[in-house]
Design an enzyme around this catalytic site. Structure first.
Site, PDB file in Angstrom:
ATOM      1  N   LYS A   1       0.810  -1.217   0.000  1.00 31.22           N
ATOM      2  CA  LYS A   1       0.000   0.000   0.000  1.00 31.22           C
ATOM      3  C   LYS A   1       0.846   1.270   0.000  1.00 31.22           C
ATOM      4  CE  LYS A   1      -4.215  -2.065   1.751  1.00 31.22           C
ATOM      5  NZ  LYS A   1      -3.792  -3.483   1.742  1.00 31.22           N
TER       6      LYS A   1
HETATM    7  C1  LIG Z   1      -4.371  -4.531   1.049  1.00 28.14           C
HETATM    8  C2  LIG Z   1      -3.610  -5.772   0.917  1.00 28.14           C
HETATM    9  C3  LIG Z   1      -3.964  -6.762  -0.014  1.00 28.14           C
HETATM   10  C4  LIG Z   1      -5.200  -6.679  -0.893  1.00 28.14           C
HETATM   11  O1  LIG Z   1      -5.140  -5.666  -1.853  1.00 28.14           O
HETATM   12  P1  LIG Z   1      -6.481  -5.208  -2.598  1.00 28.14           P
HETATM   13  O2  LIG Z   1      -6.102  -4.015  -3.372  1.00 28.14           O
HETATM   14  O3  LIG Z   1      -7.468  -4.893  -1.500  1.00 28.14           O
HETATM   15  O4  LIG Z   1      -6.946  -6.335  -3.432  1.00 28.14           O
HETATM   16  C5  LIG Z   1      -3.173  -7.897  -0.100  1.00 28.14           C
HETATM   17  N1  LIG Z   1      -2.098  -8.062   0.695  1.00 28.14           N
HETATM   18  C6  LIG Z   1      -1.734  -7.136   1.603  1.00 28.14           C
HETATM   19  C7  LIG Z   1      -0.556  -7.402   2.465  1.00 28.14           C
HETATM   20  C8  LIG Z   1      -2.465  -5.958   1.741  1.00 28.14           C
HETATM   21  O5  LIG Z   1      -2.093  -5.055   2.659  1.00 28.14           O
END
Ligand SMILES: *Cc1c(COP(=O)(O)O)cnc(C)c1O
Length: 510
Positions: free
Chosen positions: A120
């Protein structure tokens, strides 16, 4: 060129600027913003892009979605440079090539080299700078009391909170409040969020559950008066800037995987809210020749069920899995894909009609808990996507198996979310049985962030040590830093609003 944005639920022609799209987050009709056109990239441009650095590539992509009248190129370039200067890898998102060895083209795209060790960061480092940029411009010569501000409020069960905090820390005229349920997030995640000393950051430890926190945040967003006063901003995964920033690594990794050869490429993406993989869809629609995007879900499998049945149905309860960042009931960004499917398959390319169809589907989802689409819609979706569902035992087994058998490097350690993706990748490889395909499996978090699952999988392995093999120095140090958090004794909207206002006064922002 697509420099304006429309809502997925609108049957009107009206569009928004990039700035409004980002600051507003959600459209006023409840829909999500999408570009009014997807810009096209030809083979010659791809060839040129293939040798660019991550930052230069990000700039080229973003220029196609943001008009230079809104953000002049020099400013955008500076925003991009600053956003990725906080990453520990010079490549920003390096590709671990052929990790498993034994002739398999399994590449792991490491998206966790940002400040909070999770994917993120790739988007939120950029979003924080973007918020500050828009505010600085609006506030240029205004005295303190007239300055426009953004109050970011979010709830977290883990990754989003820390990435939002590290994205917003120290940004002028921006404050960030992250709610989390007391005692219900992992120690490392709590340490990451509460040890940031910047004055504009406040974590709120709320006596209650994650759902309580989320309900409070929703109520705050719906509170017109509070919103007017504080300009509440969202940084959750539906914000268009996040999708935009994530497109870069699909292009970047593709070029690295094929290295000039003519190869087929599949991306496999551990998915929850569909934000990560949606960026891959845009890359593909822009012209990146990707064979398929593979959705990998845990047992919260609404996406996998939809791809197999055409029924989009929310379950009653969310299952707590080893990959908690993917524990969702509905997948918020999926609405964007549904819009394109509705337009192209059911509405003969008519944007307005697509908005009407989406509206009907989402009214049904709300009232009946599900909707069903025409088989032709799934048929179309399957030309771009495939899907796999991975259980907790399979996740653990995949972590163990990779640790035992990886060749480049040896003892490669996956976090549980990445393991969901790698397990799905292995299944695809077995089905495809085609050595000419390059598989890029997205790694969304550093294993240190999910210590329990990783230790559980690897504790029996000889020589394995979490402290030595997994935990980075920088995260070790967190436990020695001073914690800054505010307890909220009751999961109550009024109490949280009052706390936010008190803290804003202390921050000098209210
Ligand atoms: C947020 C997140 C995801 C999922 O991503 P999306 O965009 O919601 O599909 C997967 N793995 C981790 C570690 C995350 O923080």
């Amino acid at each position: 060129m697509s420099h304006s944005y429309r809502s997925t639920r609108s049957s009107a022609k009206e569009t928004q600027s990039f700035e409004n799209t980002i600051i507003q987050g959600l459209a006023s009709d409840g829909g999500l913003f999408i570009p009014s056109e997807i810009p096209q990239v030809d083979a010659k441009t791809l060839e040129k892009w293939s040798s660019l650095s991550f930052q230069d590539l990000a700039l080229e992509i973003m220029k196609l979605y943001i008009s230079s009248e809104e953000i002049p190129e020099a400013d955008l370039k500076e925003l991009v440079q600053r956003s990725y200067s906080t990453f520990r890898s010079s490549e920003v998102t390096p590709l671990a090539k052929n990790v498993s060895g034994n002739g398999e083209h399994l590449h792991v795209l490491e998206l966790y080299h940002g400040p909070t060790y999770a994917f993120k960061d790739v988007a939120l480092q950029f979003v924080g700078n973007l918020f500050e940029y828009f505010l600085q411009r609006a506030n240029k010569d205004l005295p303190q009391e007239k300055r426009k501000k953004i109050t970011v409020v979010g709830a977290t069960s883990g990754d989003t909170g820390s990435a939002a905090i590290y994205g917003m820390r120290g940004k002028k005229d921006v404050s960030v409040f992250i709610l989390y349920p007391t005692g219900r997030i992992s120690p490392i995640q709590e340490e990451q969020m509460t040890t940031v000393p910047d004055k504009n950051v406040q974590t709120l430890s709320v006596k209650g559950t994650f759902d309580n926190c989320q309900d409070i945040v929703k109520a705050i967003f719906g509170d017109v008066e509070f919103n007017k006063k504080h300009n509440v901003g969202a940084v959750n995964s539906i914000n268009w800037a996040r999708i935009l920033a994530q497109m870069t690594y699909y292009f970047y990794a593709y070029f690295q995987a094929i290295k000039g050869a003519q190869s087929k490429v599949k991306f496999v993406v551990p998915s929850g809210n569909f934000g990560d993989i949606l960026a891959g869809y845009y890359a593909k629609k822009m012209g990146l020749p990707v064979e398929r995007l593979v959705i990998a879900t845990n047992s919260n499998d609404i996406l996998d069920r939809f791809m197999k049945t055409g029924i989009y149905e929310r379950s009653d309860d969310v299952a707590a899995t080893l990959s908690p960042a993917m524990d969702i009931l509905v997948s918020s960004n999926f609405e964007r894909l549904l819009w394109y499917l509705a337009r192209d398959v059911l509405a003969a390319g008519d944007d307005q009609k697509a908005g009407e169809i989406l509206n009907q589907w989402f009214v049904q989802l709300k009232t009946e808990g599900k909707f069903v689409v025409d088989p032709a819609v799934i048929e179309r979706a399957l030309t771009d996507f495939d899907s796999e569902r991975v259980s907790d035992p399979e996740t653990k087994e995949t972590i163990k198996e990779m640790y035992r058998s990886s060749q480049n490097p040896k003892n490669y350690i996956l976090d549980p979310h990445t393991a969901v993706g790698v397990c799905a990748t292995k299944r695809q490889m077995a089905k495809d049985n085609d050595n000419s395909i390059q598989y890029i499996s997205l790694s969304t978090a550093h294993p240190a962030k999910f210590a329990d699952a990783v230790n559980d999988a690897l504790s029996e392995c000889e020589g394995y040590s979490f402290e030595k093999d997994v935990l980075p120095e920088e995260l070790k140090k967190l436990s020695t830093l001073e914690k800054k958090l505010k307890f909220v004794e009751k999961a109550d909207v009024g109490l949280v609003k009052q706390t936010i206002e008190e803290e804003l006064v202390k921050m000098g922002l209210f």
